[in-house]
Design a protein around this motif. Structure first.
Motif, PDB file in Angstrom:
ATOM      1  N   ASN A 148       0.820  -1.214   0.000  1.00  0.00           N
ATOM      2  CA  ASN A 148       0.000   0.000   0.000  1.00  0.00           C
ATOM      3  C   ASN A 148       0.852   1.262   0.000  1.00  0.00           C
ATOM      4  O   ASN A 148       0.516   2.251  -0.655  1.00  0.00           O
ATOM      5  N   ALA A 172      -6.904  -0.857  -0.642  1.00  0.00           N
ATOM      6  CA  ALA A 172      -5.858  -0.904   0.383  1.00  0.00           C
ATOM      7  C   ALA A 172      -6.242  -1.973   1.400  1.00  0.00           C
ATOM      8  O   ALA A 172      -7.330  -1.924   1.980  1.00  0.00           O
ATOM      9  N   ASN A 222     -10.933   0.719   1.491  1.00  0.00           N
ATOM     10  CA  ASN A 222      -9.929   0.569   2.551  1.00  0.00           C
ATOM     11  C   ASN A 222     -10.353  -0.567   3.483  1.00  0.00           C
ATOM     12  O   ASN A 222     -11.338  -0.459   4.207  1.00  0.00           O
ATOM     13  N   TYR A 224      -9.277  -3.201   6.568  1.00  0.00           N
ATOM     14  CA  TYR A 224      -8.315  -3.389   7.656  1.00  0.00           C
ATOM     15  C   TYR A 224      -8.892  -4.368   8.672  1.00  0.00           C
ATOM     16  O   TYR A 224     -10.079  -4.690   8.660  1.00  0.00           O
ATOM     17  N   ALA A 242      -4.530   2.452   9.751  1.00  0.00           N
ATOM     18  CA  ALA A 242      -5.146   2.151   8.463  1.00  0.00           C
ATOM     19  C   ALA A 242      -6.195   3.200   8.091  1.00  0.00           C
ATOM     20  O   ALA A 242      -6.296   3.623   6.932  1.00  0.00           O
ATOM     21  N   LYS A 243      -6.952   3.638   9.089  1.00  0.00           N
ATOM     22  CA  LYS A 243      -8.041   4.590   8.825  1.00  0.00           C
ATOM     23  C   LYS A 243      -7.528   5.980   8.452  1.00  0.00           C
ATOM     24  O   LYS A 243      -8.279   6.793   7.908  1.00  0.00           O
ATOM     25  N   LEU A 245      -5.820   6.717   6.054  1.00  0.00           N
ATOM     26  CA  LEU A 245      -5.878   6.894   4.587  1.00  0.00           C
ATOM     27  C   LEU A 245      -6.949   7.914   4.220  1.00  0.00           C
ATOM     28  O   LEU A 245      -6.794   8.678   3.260  1.00  0.00           O
ATOM     29  N   LYS A 246      -8.026   7.925   4.989  1.00  0.00           N
ATOM     30  CA  LYS A 246      -9.119   8.865   4.719  1.00  0.00           C
ATOM     31  C   LYS A 246      -8.617  10.304   4.773  1.00  0.00           C
ATOM     32  O   LYS A 246      -9.036  11.156   3.976  1.00  0.00           O
ATOM     33  N   TYR A 256     -15.268   6.548  -1.425  1.00  0.00           N
ATOM     34  CA  TYR A 256     -14.385   5.999  -0.392  1.00  0.00           C
ATOM     35  C   TYR A 256     -15.223   5.178   0.570  1.00  0.00           C
ATOM     36  O   TYR A 256     -16.253   5.631   1.052  1.00  0.00           O
ATOM     37  N   GLU A 258     -14.807   2.127   3.881  1.00  0.00           N
ATOM     38  CA  GLU A 258     -13.983   1.345   4.799  1.00  0.00           C
ATOM     39  C   GLU A 258     -14.699   0.046   5.149  1.00  0.00           C
ATOM     40  O   GLU A 258     -15.922   0.041   5.348  1.00  0.00           O
TER      41      GLU A 258
END
Length: 288
Positions: A148, A172, A222, A224, A242-243, A245-246, A256, A258
């Motif tokens: 990623n 991701a 995304n 995770y 990981a979050k 990315l937002k 987008y 998750e």
């Protein structure tokens, strides 16, 4: 006895033909559910791993009827790309499994943010090598773990480069954008609305230019994991890391979403061998 043997053989042949016919019918029916596109999907594996980490996901897509074309792109430490076979000119939804010789970013052990930027050149070399086979207007990118960071640095380094295909979909999986387990920044709280981490790791800082430049025609998924063991992580990547990315893409993406995977199968390395992840990938990338 001879007549009985012939009958048994005949029955077996009929059964085999029936199974083959059913499988062909099943694939044909399944294929109707998916887009038929020439856009290649490039999978990039994580630290210390290889293309074997991508096989389960790629084969799940093939079994579902998404594609019949899976190729491997071997990337040398010098960045030279060789394919195990050529993608047919009219291949539908081809998949490219990237196999990095430099799978631990040798020489960057004390400066991984710079290492990820170096890894981005491997991704670019794969894209350029694909372009030499066929001219693609767009690509999909799927990363796991370190993959990623190489992908997002590739996007960061090449936004606005119209000689390269646009990124249609980005997936991701277990991306440690704000650090790994054990780092204070990685577990720092994030704003649930914006993804903004309370403390920023050295990994995320060079990527913040994407808050103004991330491509607006790219859809992002995304994924995770949370093992639900109290660590709020997949064992390697904290959920909050990981979050983040937002925050990097800053609402610029075309879409987008998750998806949190929970339980024992949400462990970091199990995420690329997880039936729920496979379903999410297939639906996001190819479902009509």
């Amino acid at each position: 006895m001879h007549r009985r043997t012939v009958s048994i053989v005949g029955a077996l042949i009929i059964a085999v033909i029936a199974i083959i016919s059913f499988n062909a019918w099943h694939r044909a029916q399944a294929a109707k559910q998916f887009v038929h596109s020439n856009i290649p999907t490039i999978f990039v594996h994580g630290w210390g791993s290889s293309a074997h980490a991508e096989e389960k996901m790629a084969n799940a897509a093939k079994r579902a009827g998404v594609t019949n074309t899976i190729v491997r792109a071997n990337v040398s430490r010098q960045g030279k790309v060789t394919f195990n076979k050529t993608i047919p000119a009219h291949a539908i939804n081809p998949i490219v499994e990237v196999n990095l010789a430099d799978n631990k970013l040798s020489g960057y052990e004390n400066d991984y943010p710079t290492g990820y930027k170096h890894g981005a050149t491997y991704v670019k070399n794969v894209v350029l090598a694909l372009e030499r086979q066929h001219h693609y207007r767009a690509i999909n990118l799927v990363g796991h773990s370190m993959g990623n960071l190489e992908i997002i640095n590739y996007i960061n380094d090449n936004t606005g480069n119209r000689k390269l295909p646009r990124v249609d979909h980005l997936v991701a999986i277990a991306g440690h954008y704000n650090g790994l387990v054990g780092q204070k920044t990685a577990k720092s709280p994030v704003n649930q609305q914006t993804g903004d981490p309370e403390r920023q790791d050295a990994t995320i800082k060079p990527l913040l230019t994407l808050r103004q430049t991330f491509p607006t025609n790219t859809r992002v998924l995304n994924i995770y994991g949370d093992k639900e063991d109290g660590s709020h992580s997949d064992g390697d990547v904290p959920v909050n890391s990981a979050k983040s990315l937002k925050y990097i893409i800053n609402g610029r993406a075309k879409s987008y979403r998750e998806v949190e995977i929970t339980g024992a199968n949400a462990q970091h390395s199990k995420l690329h061998n997880n039936a729920q992840v496979n379903r999410e990938l297939i639906n996001f990338l190819w479902r009509k």
